[in-house]
Design an enzyme around this catalytic site. Sequence first.
Site, PDB file in Angstrom:
ATOM      1  N   ARG A 210       0.846  -1.203   0.000  1.00 37.62           N
ATOM      2  CA  ARG A 210       0.000   0.000   0.000  1.00 37.62           C
ATOM      3  C   ARG A 210       0.876   1.246   0.000  1.00 37.62           C
ATOM      4  O   ARG A 210       1.765   1.392   0.849  1.00 37.62           O
ATOM      5  CB  ARG A 210      -0.899  -0.015   1.235  1.00 37.62           C
TER       6      ARG A 210
ATOM      7  N   ARG B 216     -10.490  19.887   9.339  1.00 31.38           N
ATOM      8  CA  ARG B 216      -9.678  20.260  10.499  1.00 31.38           C
ATOM      9  C   ARG B 216     -10.110  21.625  11.011  1.00 31.38           C
ATOM     10  O   ARG B 216     -10.615  22.462  10.247  1.00 31.38           O
ATOM     11  CB  ARG B 216      -8.187  20.320  10.132  1.00 31.38           C
TER      12      ARG B 216
ATOM     13  N   LYS C 242     -13.112   2.728   0.911  1.00 30.82           N
ATOM     14  CA  LYS C 242     -12.776   2.635   2.332  1.00 30.82           C
ATOM     15  C   LYS C 242     -14.031   2.988   3.135  1.00 30.82           C
ATOM     16  O   LYS C 242     -14.587   4.076   2.974  1.00 30.82           O
ATOM     17  CB  LYS C 242     -11.626   3.577   2.666  1.00 30.82           C
TER      18      LYS C 242
ATOM     19  N   THR D 265      -6.334  -1.408  10.075  1.00 33.64           N
ATOM     20  CA  THR D 265      -6.112  -0.445  11.152  1.00 33.64           C
ATOM     21  C   THR D 265      -5.821  -1.089  12.505  1.00 33.64           C
ATOM     22  O   THR D 265      -6.640  -1.841  13.047  1.00 33.64           O
ATOM     23  CB  THR D 265      -7.298   0.543  11.335  1.00 33.64           C
TER      24      THR D 265
END
Length: 472
Positions: free
Chosen positions: A35, A76, A217, A275
Site C-alpha cells: 500500500r 480540520r 474505504k 487499522t
Amino acid sequence: MRRHRRAKIVATVGPASNTPEMLKRLFLAGVDTFRLNFSHGTHEDHAKVHAAIRALEAEMGRPIGILQDLQGPKIRVGTIRDGKITVAAGESIRFVLSGADGDKTAIPLPHPEIFAAVMPGHNLLIDDGRVRVAVTGLGDDYIDAKVVIGGTISNRKGVNLPDTVLELSPLTAKDRVDLAFGLELGVDWVAMSFVQKPADLLEARGLIGDRAGLMSKIEKPAALDRIDDIIRLSDSVMVARGDLGVEIPHEEVPGRQKELVRACRLAVKPVIVATQMLDSMVNAPTPTRAEASDVATAIYDGADAVMLSAESASGAFPVEAVEMMDRIIRSTEQHKLYRSIIDASDPGEEQTAPHAVAAAAADLAEVIHASTIVAYTSSGTTAARIARRRPAVPILAITPHAAVSRRLSLLWGAHSVLSADIHTYEEMVERALGFAKEEGFAKPNDQMVVVAGIPFAKAGTTNNLRVVQVEG
C-alpha cells in the site's frame, strides 16, 4: 513461490520499509500487496517505491499488487490563539467559518460544507474523538455547541461528523493530481477515503475506467446506510476501522466488521480488514494477545486480506510484524474449528449459472479430495466466484493479463500465474496440468478440478467444469 495460507497480507510502505532491500524482505516474509499512502510522501518517493516493487516482481517471478490510497478530504479546525485551548464538559463554545487566532468564542472551522449541512443535535468529534461537542444552534457563519467530553483543542486537529452527511466530493484537487500520477505509474488498486454514498464513486470510476480496481474505504456511518449499493459499485472494500471507530461506538465495530466481510463475500468483492491490527509492534517485537486475537478474528470472519499500517510503514519491526501476521493467519486457518466457522458463514448462492458452476467446482473438489481447483480467468471473476465459497482446496488462477494477476494477489486463496490465451480443450487440460505440477499444486495420481468459460478468453462466462487426473 507458494504461500501456504489463504488470506492475504497488505503492508503499507513508509520510511521504515521503502528501500528495495526492505521491500524484498517484506515480500519474502509474506506481503502480497503493498500500500502506497498518498497522505504522506512525494510523487518522487512513491515512484521510486513503485519501480522497486516492479523490479522485485520481475526478480521473484510472482505478481505483486500495488494499492494507491488517496488522502481524501480532511476536515480540520483552523489556527487557535496560543496554539491550543482547553474546554470543559458543559461549557458553551462557538465555531466560526472564517477568522484567525480563534478562542472559545470563535474557533475557526474553515469548511462551508459543514455549515450548510450540520443540524442541532449533531455531534462534532475533535482529535479522534478526544473532545466531543454537540451542536445547540447555528447561523450562516457560526455553530454554537455544548462540550460533552472536555479536553484540549489544538491547531489543525481533525474533526469527524458522524451524524452529518456532507456535500463533499471524496476526491479533492490533491487526490485528482495523485490519481492521475498513480494511474500513469500503473497501480493495481485505488482506494478512496471517506466514501459516504454510492454517487461518490462515480467520478472516480469515470477517471479510472478499467486501468485499476476501485476500492471503497468504509469509515463513515453514512456509508453503512448505503453499503450494498457502495459494494456493488466498488471492485473491493477496505474496512477502515480507524475513522470508523471514531464515528461509531467502539462496541459496534466488531459487528460491523462481520457484516461488511459477509456482504463483500456475498457480492464476490475482495475485502480488507485494516487499522491497528498489530499496533503495539510499531514499538515492540511482539504483539499483545488481544492483537493476535484481532487478526485471527478477521481470518475466522473470512476476510480476503488483513493490513498493516504504521507497523510496516514507520515501525521499528516491519519484518517481524509481517512474519507475525503470516504465522497468525496460518495457525488460524489450520485450527480444527476454522473450517466449520467458515462454512457456517457461507452467504448462500446467487441464482446464476456462473455462480452455480463455481460453487459446484468447490464442492466437487472437496468431495473427490482434489489437490487444487484450476480457474482459467480473463478478468479475475471466475477465481473470485470460486473463492466466494472459501473452499478447503487451493485455487490456481491462470490468466493472460498481468494486471489481473496482480489484482488477484488480494483475493482469498488465489495463487495466480500468467499464461497466454487458450483456444481448445486439449490446451486447457495440458496447461492446467503443467502449471499445477510446476507450481507445486499437483503430483502424480492427484485429481484436479478445472473451471473455465467457453468460448475461451471471454470474460464472465464461467460455464465449464471438468475433472482431470494427473498421470502417475
